[in-house]
Design a protein around this motif. Sequence first.
Motif, mmCIF file in Angstrom:
data_model
loop_
_atom_site.group_PDB
_atom_site.id
_atom_site.type_symbol
_atom_site.label_atom_id
_atom_site.label_comp_id
_atom_site.label_asym_id
_atom_site.label_seq_id
_atom_site.Cartn_x
_atom_site.Cartn_y
_atom_site.Cartn_z
ATOM 1 N N PRO A 27 -3.295 -4.122 -3.177
ATOM 2 C CA PRO A 27 -2.181 -3.803 -4.083
ATOM 3 C C PRO A 27 -1.835 -4.960 -5.015
ATOM 4 O O PRO A 27 -1.480 -4.738 -6.176
ATOM 5 C CB PRO A 27 -1.023 -3.489 -3.117
ATOM 6 N N SER A 52 -6.690 -6.316 3.378
ATOM 7 C CA SER A 52 -5.963 -5.064 3.141
ATOM 8 C C SER A 52 -4.671 -5.289 2.370
ATOM 9 O O SER A 52 -4.208 -4.396 1.659
ATOM 10 C CB SER A 52 -5.661 -4.380 4.483
ATOM 11 N N ASN A 90 0.822 -1.216 0.000
ATOM 12 C CA ASN A 90 0.000 0.000 0.000
ATOM 13 C C ASN A 90 0.852 1.260 0.000
ATOM 14 O O ASN A 90 0.431 2.286 -0.549
ATOM 15 C CB ASN A 90 -0.930 -0.006 1.218
ATOM 16 N N ALA A 109 -6.077 2.955 -0.457
ATOM 17 C CA ALA A 109 -4.729 2.519 -0.084
ATOM 18 C C ALA A 109 -4.289 3.180 1.221
ATOM 19 O O ALA A 109 -3.631 2.547 2.059
ATOM 20 C CB ALA A 109 -3.743 2.849 -1.207
ATOM 21 N N ASP A 156 -6.126 1.340 4.037
ATOM 22 C CA ASP A 156 -5.521 0.025 4.261
ATOM 23 C C ASP A 156 -4.149 0.151 4.920
ATOM 24 O O ASP A 156 -3.780 -0.665 5.774
ATOM 25 C CB ASP A 156 -5.392 -0.734 2.937
ATOM 26 N N PHE A 157 -3.393 1.159 4.515
ATOM 27 C CA PHE A 157 -2.064 1.376 5.096
ATOM 28 C C PHE A 157 -2.172 1.664 6.594
ATOM 29 O O PHE A 157 -1.441 1.080 7.413
ATOM 30 C CB PHE A 157 -1.370 2.530 4.373
#
Length: 343
Positions: free
Chosen positions: A288, A284, A60, A84, A87-88
């Motif tokens: 990517p 998550s 991410n 992103a 999720d990060f």
Amino acid sequence: MEERNTSGTFSSMGSSTPAWSTDSTTMNRSYYTGNLYCVTMYKVFSILSLIICMVGVAGNAIVLWLLGFHMHRNAFSVYVLNLAGADFLFLCFQIVFFLKQILLLFNVNSFYVPFYLTNLSLTAYLAGLCMIAAISVERCLSVLWPIWYHCQRPRHMSFVMCALLWAFSVLLSHTLQFGCSSQLSVHGYSYCGTVAFTIVVFIIVLSVIPCGFNLALLVRIFCGSQRIPVTRLYVTIALTVLVFLLFGLPFGIYGILVISKMKLPSIFSCDSSYITAFLSCVNSCANPIIYFLVGSIRHCRFQRQSLKMLLQRAMQNTPEEEDGETGSSGILESKKQPCVVVE
């Protein structure tokens, strides 16, 4: 559901075995074996979750770096950028939680995790869910009502929506924390259960929205009067929604019910929280991978290209046959419908 003590093991393992009954000794041995199995599974899932979280944070971070500083952003990539980011943040908080649990397994109790990190983790989770729903709705509108989408859609709608969704996620998570931590009650009625139930319903509704819009889009693509080509962007969104339903949704529902201190059934006689947390980390971490995987496929074959090019192609809203028309921005918009004003 088994409760874990400060040492990271299950509290029931501290019970001694009575020596005056052969039957009770056999039962307690079986009970101890079951608890030992749960502790072993808890250790394995904690270590695996920590590894997956680290991989997901790196993935991410690459998406954030490329979309934030090296690529032209369009309506869809703005949502992907915020997804992103959510999720990060979620994976960073999960790393802290799992690191604490692993240290507890080795009787290291000096690792302190502030309580507000739980609230921030819930905020990131809700924000990610909102971004998935928003990008599904946006994509469906661009296909079903293309003239309105290209002619009357506000220019900065994506940025405004993302800001509102982040603010709404913060408000919702703080409402849950305030309602459950302060134990507000009027005439013996607690608001914690009501707030938790409301958020669970909200999560379920937000999960149904992407499914409904993607299903409508799928029907329009294959059953419409005019053939609509399947683009990489649609594949990316569909895979993201599918992965969330399989891996991300159980964590949200289970976690909020745990916060509201409701008694929940256990899976295989063990605590189910580590399983749902593990699945959420997979969710998550998978996004990517989905972007780069979809971007690497061209004409049913995998191609090696830079991560920037792979991400650009995953965000393309044009048929595969038009890949060669990518301009300097790298992200293609769908062919805009002419804006016709009817008097």
